[in-house]
Scaffold this motif. Sequence first.
Motif, mmCIF file in Angstrom:
data_model
loop_
_atom_site.group_PDB
_atom_site.id
_atom_site.type_symbol
_atom_site.label_atom_id
_atom_site.label_comp_id
_atom_site.label_asym_id
_atom_site.label_seq_id
_atom_site.Cartn_x
_atom_site.Cartn_y
_atom_site.Cartn_z
ATOM 1 N N GLU A 72 0.741 -1.305 -0.036
ATOM 2 C CA GLU A 72 -0.083 -0.091 -0.047
ATOM 3 C C GLU A 72 0.811 1.362 0.002
ATOM 4 N N THR A 73 2.104 1.178 0.415
ATOM 5 C CA THR A 73 2.883 2.432 0.456
ATOM 6 C C THR A 73 3.676 2.629 -0.722
ATOM 7 N N VAL A 74 4.624 1.623 -0.952
ATOM 8 C CA VAL A 74 5.476 1.722 -2.489
ATOM 9 C C VAL A 74 5.447 0.175 -2.696
ATOM 10 N N GLY A 111 22.008 -1.677 -5.662
ATOM 11 C CA GLY A 111 23.160 -0.837 -5.574
ATOM 12 C C GLY A 111 22.820 -0.084 -4.279
ATOM 13 N N ARG A 112 22.594 -1.037 -3.119
ATOM 14 C CA ARG A 112 22.359 -0.328 -2.102
ATOM 15 C C ARG A 112 23.517 -0.355 -0.661
ATOM 16 N N PRO A 113 23.922 0.757 -0.242
ATOM 17 C CA PRO A 113 25.044 0.423 0.892
ATOM 18 C C PRO A 113 24.771 -0.625 1.847
ATOM 19 N N ASP A 172 25.132 -1.201 4.701
ATOM 20 C CA ASP A 172 25.017 -0.853 6.340
ATOM 21 C C ASP A 172 23.492 -0.323 6.185
ATOM 22 N N ASN A 173 22.825 -0.308 5.409
ATOM 23 C CA ASN A 173 21.309 0.316 5.408
ATOM 24 C C ASN A 173 20.253 -1.007 5.404
ATOM 25 N N PRO A 174 19.623 -1.206 6.576
ATOM 26 C CA PRO A 174 18.908 -2.399 7.058
ATOM 27 C C PRO A 174 17.698 -2.602 6.420
ATOM 28 N N VAL A 224 11.802 -5.888 7.677
ATOM 29 C CA VAL A 224 11.085 -7.470 7.548
ATOM 30 C C VAL A 224 9.784 -7.264 7.650
ATOM 31 N N HIS A 225 8.940 -7.849 6.347
ATOM 32 C CA HIS A 225 7.450 -8.042 6.580
ATOM 33 C C HIS A 225 7.014 -9.279 6.728
ATOM 34 N N ILE A 226 5.863 -9.047 7.425
ATOM 35 C CA ILE A 226 5.372 -10.377 8.081
ATOM 36 C C ILE A 226 3.724 -10.261 7.477
ATOM 37 N N VAL A 240 10.105 -3.995 11.521
ATOM 38 C CA VAL A 240 9.030 -4.907 11.113
ATOM 39 C C VAL A 240 7.808 -4.292 10.782
ATOM 40 N N ARG A 241 7.394 -4.734 9.525
ATOM 41 C CA ARG A 241 6.100 -4.369 9.253
ATOM 42 C C ARG A 241 5.304 -5.502 8.462
ATOM 43 N N CYS A 242 3.899 -4.993 9.026
ATOM 44 C CA CYS A 242 2.706 -5.973 8.492
ATOM 45 C C CYS A 242 1.967 -5.211 7.665
ATOM 46 N N GLU A 283 6.623 5.853 1.828
ATOM 47 C CA GLU A 283 6.918 4.680 2.494
ATOM 48 C C GLU A 283 6.348 4.921 3.763
ATOM 49 N N SER A 284 6.508 3.683 4.526
ATOM 50 C CA SER A 284 5.721 3.693 6.022
ATOM 51 C C SER A 284 6.442 4.484 6.800
ATOM 52 N N THR A 285 5.808 4.791 7.925
ATOM 53 C CA THR A 285 6.287 5.549 8.985
ATOM 54 C C THR A 285 7.319 4.776 9.884
ATOM 55 N N PRO A 342 19.646 4.266 9.192
ATOM 56 C CA PRO A 342 20.976 4.741 8.565
ATOM 57 C C PRO A 342 20.569 4.931 6.975
ATOM 58 N N GLY A 343 19.341 4.656 6.187
ATOM 59 C CA GLY A 343 18.955 4.941 4.883
ATOM 60 C C GLY A 343 18.631 6.540 4.833
ATOM 61 N N MET A 344 18.268 7.136 5.981
ATOM 62 C CA MET A 344 17.939 8.520 5.783
ATOM 63 C C MET A 344 19.119 9.335 5.655
HETATM 64 O O1 TXA Z 1 6.896 1.447 3.153
HETATM 65 C C1 TXA Z 1 7.740 0.677 3.181
HETATM 66 O O2 TXA Z 1 8.547 0.725 4.204
HETATM 67 C C2 TXA Z 1 8.511 0.243 2.257
HETATM 68 C C3 TXA Z 1 7.715 -0.994 1.707
HETATM 69 C C4 TXA Z 1 8.367 -1.908 0.630
HETATM 70 O O3 TXA Z 1 7.201 -1.710 2.907
HETATM 71 N N1 TXA Z 1 9.847 -0.174 2.429
HETATM 72 C C5 TXA Z 1 10.882 0.653 2.620
HETATM 73 O O4 TXA Z 1 12.038 0.171 2.991
HETATM 74 O O5 TXA Z 1 10.588 1.800 2.310
HETATM 75 P P1 TXA Z 1 13.456 1.029 2.635
HETATM 76 O O6 TXA Z 1 14.518 -0.220 2.648
HETATM 77 O O7 TXA Z 1 13.472 1.537 1.231
HETATM 78 O O8 TXA Z 1 13.396 2.028 3.754
HETATM 79 C C6 TXA Z 1 13.720 1.471 5.038
HETATM 80 C C7 TXA Z 1 14.145 2.439 6.033
HETATM 81 C C8 TXA Z 1 15.398 3.008 5.820
HETATM 82 O O9 TXA Z 1 15.626 4.439 5.857
HETATM 83 C C9 TXA Z 1 16.308 2.064 6.766
HETATM 84 O O10 TXA Z 1 17.546 2.577 6.992
HETATM 85 C C10 TXA Z 1 15.327 2.123 8.022
HETATM 86 O O11 TXA Z 1 14.186 1.875 7.145
HETATM 87 N N2 TXA Z 1 15.732 1.128 8.910
HETATM 88 C C11 TXA Z 1 15.289 -0.324 8.605
HETATM 89 N N3 TXA Z 1 15.618 -1.159 9.596
HETATM 90 C C12 TXA Z 1 16.113 -0.267 10.620
HETATM 91 C C13 TXA Z 1 16.660 -0.473 12.052
HETATM 92 N N4 TXA Z 1 16.588 -1.595 12.586
HETATM 93 N N5 TXA Z 1 16.848 0.752 12.655
HETATM 94 C C14 TXA Z 1 17.008 2.070 12.155
HETATM 95 N N6 TXA Z 1 16.345 2.234 10.924
HETATM 96 C C15 TXA Z 1 15.882 1.132 10.149
#
Ligand code: TXA
Length: 359
Positions: free
Chosen positions: A43-45, A66-68, A70-72, A75-77, A129-131, A189-191, A257-259
């Motif tokens: 529902e988000t992306v 091509g993701r660094p 260290d960017n976690p 995990v979807h359930i 974690v995201r459902c 993307e999700s909160t 980390p991703g931000m």
């Molecule tokens: O809506 C969403 O969340 C989408 C859909 C596919 O579910 N997923 C998403 O994943 O946006 P991604 O990888 O593009 O962004 C995940 C963000 C990144 O900024 C990452 O660093 C952060 O969440 N993140 C993930 N696990 C983390 C953790 N254990 N501690 C801190 N930040 C975390």
Amino acid sequence: MKTYLEEDKDNKLDTLLLDDTTESLKKAGNIIKKGGLVGFPTETVYGLGADAFNKEAVKKVYKAKGRPSDNPMIVHISKVEELKILTDEITKDMETIMDAFCPGPITIIVRAKEEIPLETRGGLDTVGVRCPEDNVARKLIEFSNTPVAAPSANLSGRPSPTKGEHVVEDLKGKIDAIILGKDAKVGIESTVIDMTKEIPMILRPGVITKEEIEDALGKIVLLDPSLNKGLRVETKENIGFQHKADEADEEYTPKAPGMKYKHYAPKGEMILFRGDRQKVLDAIRKTKTAKEKEGLKVSIVDFSELGEVDSAKKLFSILREMDKNSVDLILATTLEERELGFSVMNRMIRSAGFKIIDV
Ligand code: TXA
Ligand code: MG
């Protein structure tokens, strides 16, 4: 068909393009279970899914995007109850959040079980974690028979994918399959909220707002101070952090980390114009005329006119459309930095590489 399950010599896979019927989702679930990668709608992306417990599969996600490293991953359930597969520490607040918003567009950061590979959690001792609310996403996870690690299904740095065709654009030939489902309903993307501390902290704003979370928990939650970067004024959201835009600039490293990485960037340059609407429109028109004289292809996007909900939904697809049309310069109006507007502005400011003109 060559897949990542086999030796990948020329780095070009025959990516299966699937619809979202149960039969196709079973096929896709099977690919994930066997260590392959599948792009799928939420529902988000759109997400790029891999078996969260298979570190080789997760490594391939980093490579394909091509993701660094260290960017976690999040995990979807498929069911809220599966949270216990990923953590041993479920607090009352977590239960409250899950009851109030899950399945839905929110990711909670919890202490990770040791069995979760370090690759999945980017070396951290926590895991997101995201459902998801989306039925297709949940069925896919169910058929994968494992929690699914899934970042957004874009090449790193590019705008997130809100349509199946965006995933095809970025990842065809690099992953095993793409489910071409509906367009993402939310569009951002999700909160992301860190629930490991006594006072939870929002690390990435989304459609579920700080106010809604505070209402559910019956207490104040924090905002990662780095989210104030680029904000003009102290808004309701950053009360409690007595600094504003510029002061937040270099001071704080984002906790997600991703931000900290370059994000959501269109190929052309993007500039935001903020302030009184008439002044903004005048300034945009002037800039457009001047830049067109220099020979640039200039496009205007009026997000204020679109409003918060539609801006969220369309932002990333508009940016991708601009790229397709080889636009050199995008001049855009802004949204009020509150509630959903705050979350969309978070993306817009980063898409513009923090280039904001206050008129
Ligand atoms: O809506 C969403 O969340 C989408 C859909 C596919 O579910 N997923 C998403 O994943 O946006 P991604 O990888 O593009 O962004 C995940 C963000 C990144 O900024 C990452 O660093 C952060 O969440 N993140 C993930 N696990 C983390 C953790 N254990 N501690 C801190 N930040 C975390
Ligand atoms: Mg992403």
